[in-house]
Design a protein around this motif. Structure first.
Motif, PDB file in Angstrom:
ATOM      1  N   PHE A   1     -12.160  29.950   8.705  1.00  0.00           N
ATOM      2  CA  PHE A   1     -11.522  30.984   7.908  1.00  0.00           C
ATOM      3  C   PHE A   1     -12.051  31.014   6.479  1.00  0.00           C
ATOM      4  N   THR A   2     -12.785  29.975   6.048  1.00  0.00           N
ATOM      5  CA  THR A   2     -13.393  30.032   4.721  1.00  0.00           C
ATOM      6  C   THR A   2     -14.360  31.206   4.643  1.00  0.00           C
ATOM      7  N   HIS A   3     -14.916  31.602   5.785  1.00  0.00           N
ATOM      8  CA  HIS A   3     -15.791  32.786   5.816  1.00  0.00           C
ATOM      9  C   HIS A   3     -15.028  34.032   5.358  1.00  0.00           C
ATOM     10  N   LEU A   4     -13.713  34.035   5.544  1.00  0.00           N
ATOM     11  CA  LEU A   4     -12.878  35.162   5.138  1.00  0.00           C
ATOM     12  C   LEU A   4     -12.252  34.948   3.755  1.00  0.00           C
ATOM     13  N   GLY A   5     -12.657  33.869   3.076  1.00  0.00           N
ATOM     14  CA  GLY A   5     -12.102  33.570   1.760  1.00  0.00           C
ATOM     15  C   GLY A   5     -10.745  32.905   1.807  1.00  0.00           C
ATOM     16  N   LEU A   6     -10.427  32.278   2.934  1.00  0.00           N
ATOM     17  CA  LEU A   6      -9.124  31.625   3.119  1.00  0.00           C
ATOM     18  C   LEU A   6      -9.310  30.128   3.310  1.00  0.00           C
ATOM     19  N   PRO A   7      -8.279  29.334   3.023  1.00  0.00           N
ATOM     20  CA  PRO A   7      -8.364  27.907   3.341  1.00  0.00           C
ATOM     21  C   PRO A   7      -8.319  27.715   4.859  1.00  0.00           C
TER      22      PRO A   7
END
Length: 181
Positions: free
Chosen positions: A114-120
């Motif tokens: 989910f870091t790819h989506l800017g999320l932790p």
């Protein structure tokens, strides 16, 4: 003899440094590789077969092509009561979502994260986090009447009264997202 041993030590050290750099670069490229443009939340919702509630905000999606299987990511935020109501019928009979009592370290980076989506990464979150999952044959919900794949789900109340849902699904390869606009 000492010069030969010293030269060998320098060569081994240089090789180890180059190998470590190459492995680090390869790992970074593997994490960043193969994300398809055009994977919108609406498209990903259709592919997985889960409805996104109308009240959902901050909708995000990603689709990563893998060697054996692809991975679809879908995330959105709801008021906590709405998130609980959305997840209740998606929890298989006799099961329940459980707290994340053994979180991954803060630097955890799954292959399709989910870091790819800017999320932790939800696997690293503890406070206010529940995790579970469901498959097409284990739930009966209008939100999942077209469910095509099993889904791993994380629910994280990141601010009081607001819950982010993280949905990750392993997908048979071959989907093509619409062109990125």
């Amino acid at each position: 003899m000492a010069a030969t041993v010293g030269a060998a030590a320098v060569a081994v050290g240089a090789f180890c440094l180059l190998a470590a750099t190459w492995l680090s670069d390869s790992a970074t490229k593997a994490k960043d590789c193969c994300w398809e443009a055009g994977a919108t939340p609406a498209w990903m919702s259709d592919q997985i077969g889960l409805r996104i509630p109308a009240k959902a905000t901050d909708r995000r999606a990603g689709y990563k092509v893998g060697e054996r299987y692809d991975t679809g990511l879908l995330s959105f935020t709801l008021p906590t009561p709405d998130a609980k109501a959305y997840l209740a019928p998606l929890t298989p009979t006799g099961a329940r979502m459980i707290p994340n009592l053994e979180p991954e370290p803060a630097d955890y980076r799954p292959a399709a994260g989910f870091t790819h989506l800017g999320l932790p990464e939800p696997e690293t979150l503890v406070t206010g986090t529940l995790m579970g999952g469901f498959c097409p044959d284990t739930v009966r919900s209008p939100d999942a009447e077209h469910l095509a794949y099993c889904v791993q789900v994380f629910s994280h109340e990141h601010t009081p009264g607001t819950t982010r849902l993280y949905l990750r699904s392993t997908i048979e390869p071959g989907l093509t997202p619409p062109p990125a606009s």
